[in-house]
Design a protein around this motif. Sequence first.
Motif, PDB file in Angstrom:
ATOM      1  N   THR B 166     -31.486 -27.865 -50.153  1.00  0.00           N
ATOM      2  CA  THR B 166     -32.184 -26.677 -50.585  1.00  0.00           C
ATOM      3  C   THR B 166     -32.822 -26.991 -51.929  1.00  0.00           C
ATOM      4  N   PRO B 167     -34.119 -26.898 -51.994  1.00  0.00           N
ATOM      5  CA  PRO B 167     -34.784 -27.267 -53.238  1.00  0.00           C
ATOM      6  C   PRO B 167     -34.226 -26.463 -54.391  1.00  0.00           C
ATOM      7  N   ALA B 168     -34.076 -27.147 -55.514  1.00  0.00           N
ATOM      8  CA  ALA B 168     -33.494 -26.509 -56.682  1.00  0.00           C
ATOM      9  C   ALA B 168     -34.302 -25.293 -57.111  1.00  0.00           C
ATOM     10  N   ILE B 169     -35.594 -25.459 -57.131  1.00  0.00           N
ATOM     11  CA  ILE B 169     -36.455 -24.338 -57.505  1.00  0.00           C
ATOM     12  C   ILE B 169     -37.371 -24.075 -56.332  1.00  0.00           C
ATOM     13  N   LYS B 170     -37.437 -22.864 -55.946  1.00  0.00           N
ATOM     14  CA  LYS B 170     -38.303 -22.550 -54.821  1.00  0.00           C
ATOM     15  C   LYS B 170     -39.282 -21.464 -55.261  1.00  0.00           C
ATOM     16  N   VAL B 171     -40.509 -21.777 -55.102  1.00  0.00           N
ATOM     17  CA  VAL B 171     -41.510 -20.765 -55.441  1.00  0.00           C
ATOM     18  C   VAL B 171     -41.864 -20.034 -54.173  1.00  0.00           C
ATOM     19  N   THR B 172     -41.577 -18.768 -54.174  1.00  0.00           N
ATOM     20  CA  THR B 172     -41.994 -17.998 -52.998  1.00  0.00           C
ATOM     21  C   THR B 172     -43.033 -17.009 -53.454  1.00  0.00           C
ATOM     22  N   SER B 173     -44.028 -16.842 -52.653  1.00  0.00           N
ATOM     23  CA  SER B 173     -45.004 -15.807 -53.009  1.00  0.00           C
ATOM     24  C   SER B 173     -45.060 -14.809 -51.870  1.00  0.00           C
ATOM     25  N   ASP B 174     -44.155 -13.875 -51.937  1.00  0.00           N
ATOM     26  CA  ASP B 174     -44.203 -12.811 -50.941  1.00  0.00           C
ATOM     27  C   ASP B 174     -45.243 -11.806 -51.368  1.00  0.00           C
ATOM     28  N   PRO B 175     -46.263 -11.645 -50.581  1.00  0.00           N
ATOM     29  CA  PRO B 175     -47.308 -10.719 -51.013  1.00  0.00           C
ATOM     30  C   PRO B 175     -46.785  -9.290 -51.030  1.00  0.00           C
ATOM     31  N   ILE B 176     -47.120  -8.603 -52.104  1.00  0.00           N
ATOM     32  CA  ILE B 176     -46.749  -7.193 -52.176  1.00  0.00           C
ATOM     33  C   ILE B 176     -47.731  -6.406 -51.337  1.00  0.00           C
ATOM     34  N   TYR B 177     -49.005  -6.745 -51.516  1.00  0.00           N
ATOM     35  CA  TYR B 177     -50.061  -6.138 -50.715  1.00  0.00           C
ATOM     36  C   TYR B 177     -50.733  -7.250 -49.946  1.00  0.00           C
ATOM     37  N   GLY B 178     -51.504  -6.818 -48.966  1.00  0.00           N
ATOM     38  CA  GLY B 178     -52.405  -7.746 -48.299  1.00  0.00           C
ATOM     39  C   GLY B 178     -51.670  -8.875 -47.621  1.00  0.00           C
ATOM     40  N   GLU B 179     -50.518  -8.572 -47.026  1.00  0.00           N
ATOM     41  CA  GLU B 179     -49.836  -9.603 -46.273  1.00  0.00           C
ATOM     42  C   GLU B 179     -50.761 -10.045 -45.150  1.00  0.00           C
ATOM     43  N   ASP B 180     -50.912 -11.314 -44.978  1.00  0.00           N
ATOM     44  CA  ASP B 180     -51.805 -11.874 -43.973  1.00  0.00           C
ATOM     45  C   ASP B 180     -53.267 -11.509 -44.189  1.00  0.00           C
ATOM     46  N   ALA B 181     -53.621 -11.077 -45.385  1.00  0.00           N
ATOM     47  CA  ALA B 181     -55.019 -10.719 -45.617  1.00  0.00           C
ATOM     48  C   ALA B 181     -55.851 -12.001 -45.677  1.00  0.00           C
ATOM     49  N   ASP B 182     -56.946 -11.996 -44.925  1.00  0.00           N
ATOM     50  CA  ASP B 182     -57.871 -13.115 -44.978  1.00  0.00           C
ATOM     51  C   ASP B 182     -59.058 -12.691 -45.817  1.00  0.00           C
ATOM     52  N   PHE B 183     -59.957 -13.632 -46.008  1.00  0.00           N
ATOM     53  CA  PHE B 183     -61.133 -13.285 -46.795  1.00  0.00           C
ATOM     54  C   PHE B 183     -61.915 -12.148 -46.149  1.00  0.00           C
ATOM     55  N   ILE B 184     -61.995 -12.165 -44.828  1.00  0.00           N
ATOM     56  CA  ILE B 184     -62.774 -11.117 -44.146  1.00  0.00           C
ATOM     57  C   ILE B 184     -62.197  -9.735 -44.433  1.00  0.00           C
ATOM     58  N   ASP B 185     -60.869  -9.661 -44.563  1.00  0.00           N
ATOM     59  CA  ASP B 185     -60.247  -8.372 -44.857  1.00  0.00           C
ATOM     60  C   ASP B 185     -60.625  -7.890 -46.254  1.00  0.00           C
ATOM     61  N   PHE B 186     -60.706  -8.850 -47.147  1.00  0.00           N
ATOM     62  CA  PHE B 186     -61.085  -8.545 -48.518  1.00  0.00           C
ATOM     63  C   PHE B 186     -62.557  -8.134 -48.565  1.00  0.00           C
ATOM     64  N   PHE B 187     -63.315  -8.769 -47.691  1.00  0.00           N
ATOM     65  CA  PHE B 187     -64.759  -8.651 -47.738  1.00  0.00           C
ATOM     66  C   PHE B 187     -65.285  -7.373 -47.077  1.00  0.00           C
ATOM     67  N   VAL B 188     -64.678  -6.960 -45.967  1.00  0.00           N
ATOM     68  CA  VAL B 188     -65.200  -5.814 -45.217  1.00  0.00           C
ATOM     69  C   VAL B 188     -65.310  -4.528 -46.040  1.00  0.00           C
ATOM     70  N   PRO B 189     -64.267  -4.131 -46.776  1.00  0.00           N
ATOM     71  CA  PRO B 189     -64.414  -2.903 -47.577  1.00  0.00           C
ATOM     72  C   PRO B 189     -65.589  -3.010 -48.545  1.00  0.00           C
TER      73      PRO B 189
END
Lengths: 250, 380
Positions: B166-189
Amino acid sequence: MTLENEYAIITHHITKKFKDFIAVKDLNLKVKKGEIYGLLGPNGAGKTTIIKMLASISNPTHGEARVLGEKIPDGDIASKIGYMPQETGVYLGLTVDQNMKFYGRIFNIEKEEMEKREDELLKFVDLEDWKNEMVENLSGGMKHRLSLACTLIHKPELLFLDEPTVGVDPELRISFWKYFNQLRENGVTILITTHYMDEARHCDRIGFMQKGTLIAEDAPSKLLQDTGKDSLEDAFLEIAQKDDRKKVVT
Amino acid sequence: MKFFRIMAISRRVFRDLANDKRSLAMLFIAPIFAMCVFGVAFSGDVEGVNVIIVNQDQGFTPPFSGETTYLSKEIINNLNTTILNIQNMNNIDEARLIVEKGQASAVIIFPEDFSKNAILKSQNQSYPSNSEIIIEGDDSITNIKNAISKSVNQALSDTLIENGVTPAIKVTSDPIYGEDADFIDFFVPGILAFVVYLLTTIITLITFVGERSNGTLERVMASPVTEGEVVTGYAITFGTMGVIQVALLLSIAILVFNVMVVGNVLLAFLAVAILAITCQALGILLSSLAKRPEQAIQFLPFVILPAFLLSGVFWPLQAIPEWLRPFSYLVPPTYAVDACRAVMLKGWGIDKIWPDILALVIFALFFLILAVWTLKRGKK
Ligand SMILES: Nc1ncnc2c1ncn2[C@@H]1O[C@H](COP(=O)(O)OP(=O)(O)OP(=O)(O)O)[C@@H](O)[C@H]1O
Ligand SMILES: [Mg+2]
């Protein structure tokens, strides 16, 4: 008091400036109720500018005027006047019928009355067969005919017609003038501008305009008599020259 | 103000648009087209990025065991080959040359003592050397750079877990918003707000310059119709048009491009409708500066550019130089873009997006009043 009852239009030293340019200068005009008054003059004389002020589209720079007894531009006369702009003033992207209906609606004309008026007017301007045609497909003269029909839709008491017969064929022009006379008999006042001298003869009175001022005003026959000419063109030229000379002297 | 006159104006503007195939095409076909072009171009993740692996790892043979472990090989096996298109080479300089020529995006280097350092370090934290994977590459395209480092990290952590470390330090980036958001999702609005802004302003501008030059505006102004009624009538039509446009665009975005909508789309409709009302007033305002329809065309760069650059349609406001950012808040689409994005990506409600809506309402009122004022001033 009596003056106001007798006259549909009275202006007091009315002036319109565009920046430094004086389009209408110190003009006093009186038009009696139920008369056809023709404004004549070369391009740029200020005819359209006067009409726009009287129709409350454009505010005078100086002076004041009463139209149908109310002071303009604040008076509540809009529903009693009919204004036919020089630039036809019809929607090219609508059909003939849609144009008529729109102008009817803004005057709150009821549906049945509207249909009746529309049929009458389209018959008068000979556009019945074009009712559902897009205006952009009409000829120039036809657009002018529609424009006149739209102006009359709400039975105005006072008409401002800015060159209503431009591009209209001679036969129809004759019927236009018949209709104008008919309206006058019903008490409608008409202020009209035209460049056709033969039409000007039908007016009760005409005013010659030059460079924003009224240089002469009378019944057509009287103007001819006074100048000793036999056409209104010549009469105008004579008066205009005299007017210029007078200015040079003073 | 009389309701029947406002409705007469509004109805007429509708008719005018409905009769004109070109306006209709501009209002509805053009945005769909734009959406599809961008949708296809930006849909999905980055794939097939060419990378070169130079594996110099000598492996590690623990004392007394005689079995050599090559951690690097395990990591390479765990790399996602859909995202990365891997080519192996031995010579670092040759590999760098290929990247320089643009034929590959990065060189991934595993140094000689990669396995040794990694294993010794995991057994004894005080071991002096770190093991590292070096990624040398073209960092000019952020999307690609991110895709590469993300894949390598993923492969690394998978390998460690497979090995029971188990890596000593693990960087996790759990998205608070926009889970699975792709550029198109960002772009459409953003594109929703932008399209409505652009088309509404341009169409009102052109229509209104026409009204001024063909005498219809004068005829209307000579009738009992007031300036306020004209502007309100136009506002109703274009506000409605904005909503229809958004509904259409959103349906396509959701059905064709699987764009994510977390929140209540009605709020997005509201934001865009207010924006459309602002824009038609802006169109009327600008029309007073043009005498002929052709002149109106000259305003287009001034309409398009500020919104394009400043409103956060294509990149977030944070990516705009700080000194320019205050200007972002002066272009109305900024607020609509922000509101739509918050609603669609983060699922925010009116309780959170109200400042955007309030700003839009203030802009709308300001421009409406200004439009009425210019119409009145035209009489001078
Ligand atoms: N909005 C304006 N701004 C500046 N000048 C104007 C404006 N409207 C009219 N003018 C000027 O005022 C003068 C009078 O114009 P007007 O349209 O009243 O003439 P007219 O008598 O109707 O001419 P025509 O017979 O050609 O219709 C012209 O010299 C014109 O250039
Ligand atoms: Mg004129």
